[in-house]
Design an enzyme around this catalytic site. Structure first.
Site, PDB file in Angstrom:
ATOM      1  N   ARG A   4     -10.202   0.462  15.425  1.00 21.47           N
ATOM      2  CA  ARG A   4     -10.297   1.118  14.165  1.00 21.47           C
ATOM      3  C   ARG A   4     -11.043   0.403  13.003  1.00 21.47           C
ATOM      4  NH1 ARG A   4      -4.106   1.390  11.145  1.00 21.47           N
ATOM      5  NH2 ARG A   4      -4.877  -0.498  10.357  1.00 21.47           N
ATOM      6  N   HIS A   7      -6.097  -7.141  13.362  1.00 26.51           N
ATOM      7  CA  HIS A   7      -4.847  -6.351  13.194  1.00 26.51           C
ATOM      8  C   HIS A   7      -4.197  -6.017  14.751  1.00 26.51           C
ATOM      9  CE1 HIS A   7      -1.643  -3.972  11.146  1.00 26.51           C
ATOM     10  NE2 HIS A   7      -2.359  -2.870  11.417  1.00 26.51           N
ATOM     11  N   CYS A  11      14.019  24.303   4.759  1.00 29.70           N
ATOM     12  CA  CYS A  11      13.099  24.955   3.961  1.00 29.70           C
ATOM     13  C   CYS A  11      12.528  24.169   2.960  1.00 29.70           C
ATOM     14  CB  CYS A  11      13.862  26.096   3.110  1.00 29.70           C
ATOM     15  SG  CYS A  11      15.068  27.019   4.131  1.00 29.70           S
ATOM     16  N   MET A  12      11.489  24.920   2.167  1.00 24.78           N
ATOM     17  CA  MET A  12      10.641  23.969   1.213  1.00 24.78           C
ATOM     18  C   MET A  12      11.384  23.300   0.272  1.00 24.78           C
ATOM     19  SD  MET A  12       7.450  25.217  -1.088  1.00 24.78           S
ATOM     20  CE  MET A  12       6.516  26.239   0.199  1.00 24.78           C
ATOM     21  N   ASP A  13      12.490  23.865  -0.256  1.00 24.02           N
ATOM     22  CA  ASP A  13      13.430  23.343  -1.481  1.00 24.02           C
ATOM     23  C   ASP A  13      14.675  22.820  -0.971  1.00 24.02           C
ATOM     24  OD1 ASP A  13      11.020  24.424  -2.965  1.00 24.02           O
ATOM     25  OD2 ASP A  13      11.990  26.192  -2.743  1.00 24.02           O
ATOM     26  N   LYS A  34       0.753  -1.318   0.077  1.00 20.16           N
ATOM     27  CA  LYS A  34       0.043   0.131   0.250  1.00 20.16           C
ATOM     28  C   LYS A  34       0.952   1.314   0.034  1.00 20.16           C
ATOM     29  CE  LYS A  34      -0.145  -0.246   4.981  1.00 20.16           C
ATOM     30  NZ  LYS A  34      -0.868  -0.724   6.206  1.00 20.16           N
ATOM     31  N   TYR A  92      16.140  30.128   7.952  1.00 18.84           N
ATOM     32  CA  TYR A  92      15.262  31.139   8.490  1.00 18.84           C
ATOM     33  C   TYR A  92      15.441  31.072   9.794  1.00 18.84           C
ATOM     34  CZ  TYR A  92      13.034  30.788   3.909  1.00 18.84           C
ATOM     35  OH  TYR A  92      12.596  30.915   2.477  1.00 18.84           O
ATOM     36  N   ARG A 108       1.012 -10.811   7.306  1.00 19.92           N
ATOM     37  CA  ARG A 108       1.228  -9.420   6.600  1.00 19.92           C
ATOM     38  C   ARG A 108       2.114  -8.811   6.699  1.00 19.92           C
ATOM     39  NH1 ARG A 108      -3.794  -9.446   9.238  1.00 19.92           N
ATOM     40  NH2 ARG A 108      -3.091  -7.546  10.098  1.00 19.92           N
TER      41      ARG A 108
HETATM   42  C1  LIG Z   1       0.066  -1.597   6.840  1.00 20.58           C
HETATM   43  C2  LIG Z   1      -0.682  -2.826   7.338  1.00 20.58           C
HETATM   44  C3  LIG Z   1       0.332  -4.024   7.618  1.00 20.58           C
HETATM   45  C4  LIG Z   1       1.775  -3.953   7.381  1.00 20.58           C
HETATM   46  O1  LIG Z   1       2.305  -3.639   8.744  1.00 20.58           O
HETATM   47  P1  LIG Z   1       3.793  -3.692   9.064  1.00 20.58           P
HETATM   48  O2  LIG Z   1       3.906  -3.196  10.290  1.00 20.58           O
HETATM   49  O3  LIG Z   1       4.327  -2.627   7.948  1.00 20.58           O
HETATM   50  O4  LIG Z   1       4.323  -4.995   8.769  1.00 20.58           O
HETATM   51  C5  LIG Z   1      -0.483  -5.279   7.955  1.00 20.58           C
HETATM   52  N1  LIG Z   1      -1.819  -5.315   8.011  1.00 20.58           N
HETATM   53  C6  LIG Z   1      -2.624  -4.191   7.831  1.00 20.58           C
HETATM   54  C7  LIG Z   1      -4.045  -4.177   7.843  1.00 20.58           C
HETATM   55  C8  LIG Z   1      -1.939  -2.864   7.376  1.00 20.58           C
HETATM   56  O5  LIG Z   1      -2.782  -2.046   7.528  1.00 20.58           O
END
Ligand SMILES: *Cc1c(COP(=O)(O)O)cnc(C)c1O
Length: 384
Positions: A136, A168, A315-317, A42, A268, A224
């Site tokens: 969540r 999760h 700075c920005m750049d 992602k 700055y 995951r």
């Molecule tokens: C982003 C995400 C992960 C990966 O988590 P890591 O800590 O980067 O391994 C796994 N499961 C879900 C639901 C996530 O949103």
């Protein structure tokens, strides 16, 4: 290499590092039982390039890819990915039909979503997410029974296939946190309830990178892994040495260097004032490119084999770094962060310097940086 053609600022991603990390993780979780590996790509592969990382991960044996949104999943399909692919964050109005038609597995949190997905037709493959404490996404405990009952009905009517049940962690980067045990127990309860409702999913899963590495009891059928696949440590200070290799190097070319004298202020607001004669270098990347503004007076970069602290505000750049009296020529390589092999700062060093996590450093760096992919196993075009 700092040839004349190399860009002002670039992100170099070594796909061999990604493949190496994926193999390390696959071997790690395969020790006691066959556990599948999902590589999470992602947010543009945590800033590393979603499509390129996905291909490298598949090459190295990733069984699944995971993304947040349907759009990300469809982009992977458009790039030719045909393997198991799960997404888990849909917003009202999202196109479940396109996901189902592309063979993407979608995640339902609620009965309403399940019904919306079933209405699409086409034999949707659906996973159910249960909230075991993160508060969540996912179905809260009070809704588990209903969610499972409706899912089972829809499955027995041949309208969907429930392929997974998952949750999760809250604090898998803190192995002693009591929520780890509590969530694992809650997840097992959810699985029992689901079985009682007649569901028999192909995969159940709970662990992200930290749990995959630190908590074998949480592996279930699948882990995951995101951050660890990019070679960064999901739980700094807790993780055993696995030989993961950071895949990303962010670097730029010095614009100018010049002497300054004691009493000169830098950038700055003059938040840094030289207390002795020194020299400074101008690096052409700033918060407009995802260099955190909080790196002012805190993070360091790597120039000519030493760490050079950022002086004054980002700075920005551009940012200004202390060159300790040296005057390297314009075009000299400046490594903001990289694998650390040469002594250069890492994304983890930057995270600690600015009070965040390495995830945010690599995911946000971008802007006007050019990004390219190299392969240190198959070519000499590494990050030197
Ligand atoms: C982003 C995400 C992960 C990966 O988590 P890591 O800590 O980067 O391994 C796994 N499961 C879900 C639901 C996530 O949103």
């Amino acid at each position: 290499m700092t040839g004349p053609a190399s860009p002002r600022a670039e992100i170099v991603v070594d796909l061999a590092a990604i493949r190496h990390n994926v193999r390390v993780l696959r071997d790690l979780v395969q020790v006691d039982a066959p556990v599948q590996l999902m590589v999470v790509v992602k947010a543009d592969g945590y800033g590393h390039g979603m499509v390129e990382v996905a291909e490298a991960a598949r090459d190295a044996g990733a069984d699944w890819l995971g993304v947040a949104t349907i759009d990300e999943a469809l982009a992977l399909r458009a790039a030719g990915d045909r393997g198991h692919l799960l997404c888990w964050l849909s917003a009202p109005g999202d196109d479940f039909a396109a996901a189902v038609a592309a063979g993407v597995e979608v995640t339902a949190y609620t009965v309403a979503e399940l019904e919306e997905i079933a209405a699409v037709g086409g034999g949707a493959r659906v996973q159910l997410k249960v909230d075991t404490g993160l508060s969540r996404g996912g179905a809260p405990r009070a809704d588990w029974r209903d969610l499972f009952a409706v899912a089972s009905e829809l499955e027995h009517a041949g309208r969907i296939t429930v392929t997974g049940i998952w949750s999760h962690f809250v604090a898998s980067d803190e192995p002693a946190h009591p929520m780890n045990d509590a969530q694992e127990a809650a997840f097992r309860e959810a699985l029992d309830l689901a079985a009682g409702a007649g569901l028999d999913p192909e995969v159940t899963h709970l662990a992200n990178s930290a749990a995959a590495i630190l908590r074998p009891s949480s592996h279930f059928d699948l882990v995951r892994c995101g951050i660890a696949a990019y070679g960064l440590d999901p739980a700094p200070g807790e993780t055993p040495r696995l030989g993961l290799r950071p895949a990303m190097t962010a670097r730029a070319r010095l614009v100018m260097s010049k002497p300054i004298t004691a009493g000169d202020g830098v950038s700055y607001g003059h938040t840094w004032v030289a207390d002795h004669d020194t020299s400074v270098g101008l690096v052409p990347a700033g918060y407009g490119d995802g260099v955190p503004r909080a790196a002012g007076n805190s993070a360091s970069v790597w120039v000519d084999d030493s760490r050079r602290p950022i002086r004054g505000r980002v700075c920005m750049d551009q940012v200004v770094v202390d060159l300790h009296g040296e005057l390297p020529p314009p075009g000299t390589e400046v490594v903001l962060f990289g694998p650390g092999d040469r002594g250069e700062p890492t994304a983890q060093d930057w995270a600690e310097a600015v009070g965040t996590i390495s995830y945010e450093i690599v995911t946000r760096i971008g802007g006007r940086f050019e990004r390219r992919h190299t392969d240190s196993e198959t070519s000499e075009d590494g990050t030197e």
